[in-house]
Motif scaffolding. Sequence first.
Motif, PDB file in Angstrom:
ATOM      1  N   HIS A 206       0.900  -1.054  -0.133  1.00 16.15           N
ATOM      2  CA  HIS A 206       0.040   0.105  -0.035  1.00 16.15           C
ATOM      3  C   HIS A 206       0.772   1.241  -0.029  1.00 16.15           C
ATOM      4  CE1 HIS A 206      -2.717   3.271   1.692  1.00 16.15           C
ATOM      5  NE2 HIS A 206      -3.692   2.409   1.260  1.00 16.15           N
ATOM      6  N   THR A 210      -0.912   7.371  -2.899  1.00 10.72           N
ATOM      7  CA  THR A 210      -1.575   7.450  -3.928  1.00 10.72           C
ATOM      8  C   THR A 210      -2.710   6.410  -3.832  1.00 10.72           C
ATOM      9  OG1 THR A 210       0.062   5.528  -4.946  1.00 10.72           O
ATOM     10  CG2 THR A 210       0.461   8.020  -5.487  1.00 10.72           C
ATOM     11  N   ASP A 211      -2.718   5.412  -2.812  1.00 15.55           N
ATOM     12  CA  ASP A 211      -3.891   4.513  -2.882  1.00 15.55           C
ATOM     13  C   ASP A 211      -4.821   4.879  -1.740  1.00 15.55           C
ATOM     14  OD1 ASP A 211      -2.512   2.595  -4.374  1.00 15.55           O
ATOM     15  OD2 ASP A 211      -1.381   1.675  -2.626  1.00 15.55           O
TER      16      ASP A 211
END
Length: 304
Positions: A206, A210-211
Amino acid sequence: MVDMSTSNPCASAEETIELELLLTALQRSAGVNLEPFDRPLLYKHLLRHLTEQGLANIGDLIPRILHDRAARERLIDALIVKKTSLFRDPACFRLLRDQVIPYLQTFPYFRIWHAGCSTGLEVISMAILLREANLLDRSTIFASDIDDHSLRLAKEGCAPLDTFAASCKAYKEAGGRAALGDYCKVIDDKLHFDPRLLNGVVFAHHDFLTDPPIGTMHLILCRNVLMYYGPESRHRGMEQLAQSVAPHGFITFGHKEHLAWPHLDEAYRVIDSAWRIYQRLRPEHATHRVQPPANVTPEQGFPS
């Protein structure tokens, strides 16, 4: 995209191009996004790696990492600093034990997120704290990193044998209530920790920049991670992580990190300024009620 020719005067125009191509190759081949990292620091680590590998140019690394997994992992290890240890900064863990865990104890179930968990030694440290407070089976720990190699090592639940003496000292300084040896055994020249410590841990690739957020957390630890990012990415990372802090939940950063956080004064109470531990005061939105996962099981005897 940052221009290395201006952010780092030691890099030539050709090296700037080669670095951008190398970062793209890493992201496409390994899913590791180093674009937000501080470029002068990244460049410094890259030059050291080139010397160690006997290579003259940054571009020489690209075919290697595309066709050789071991070479790719060596490069990632060189660029992502993995300084971690059991009970790293024991004074911080002592504060978590004394001032944060008693608050978590008031919940029937709570969630903790180690963002940038590296090889998982600080995850094991937190699990030991929770076990000694009889809270391990009431929690889920999410441990994330951008490096799959680190995550594979973290899942093994091991530590180097030669770190045992220093780890015992750090454990006691963190307020340990037993002996560190009660939680591990030596197998094949490694310290293997009680697997029950990781029963409630969810490991995941992760990127918190950005996630999507993992979810609402009662405690987030992102210690000595943001210091390797550029200023804009560092600020964005703090904002992203803060979105996941539950009302009156906690977040802690590394004590060596020089962080400018405009929402700190208005939304957080400082638990300890030296160790960057903060408690959220004024939630911007309501938290979701979370339920314990089925894979968290009662304690069972450590197998012989």
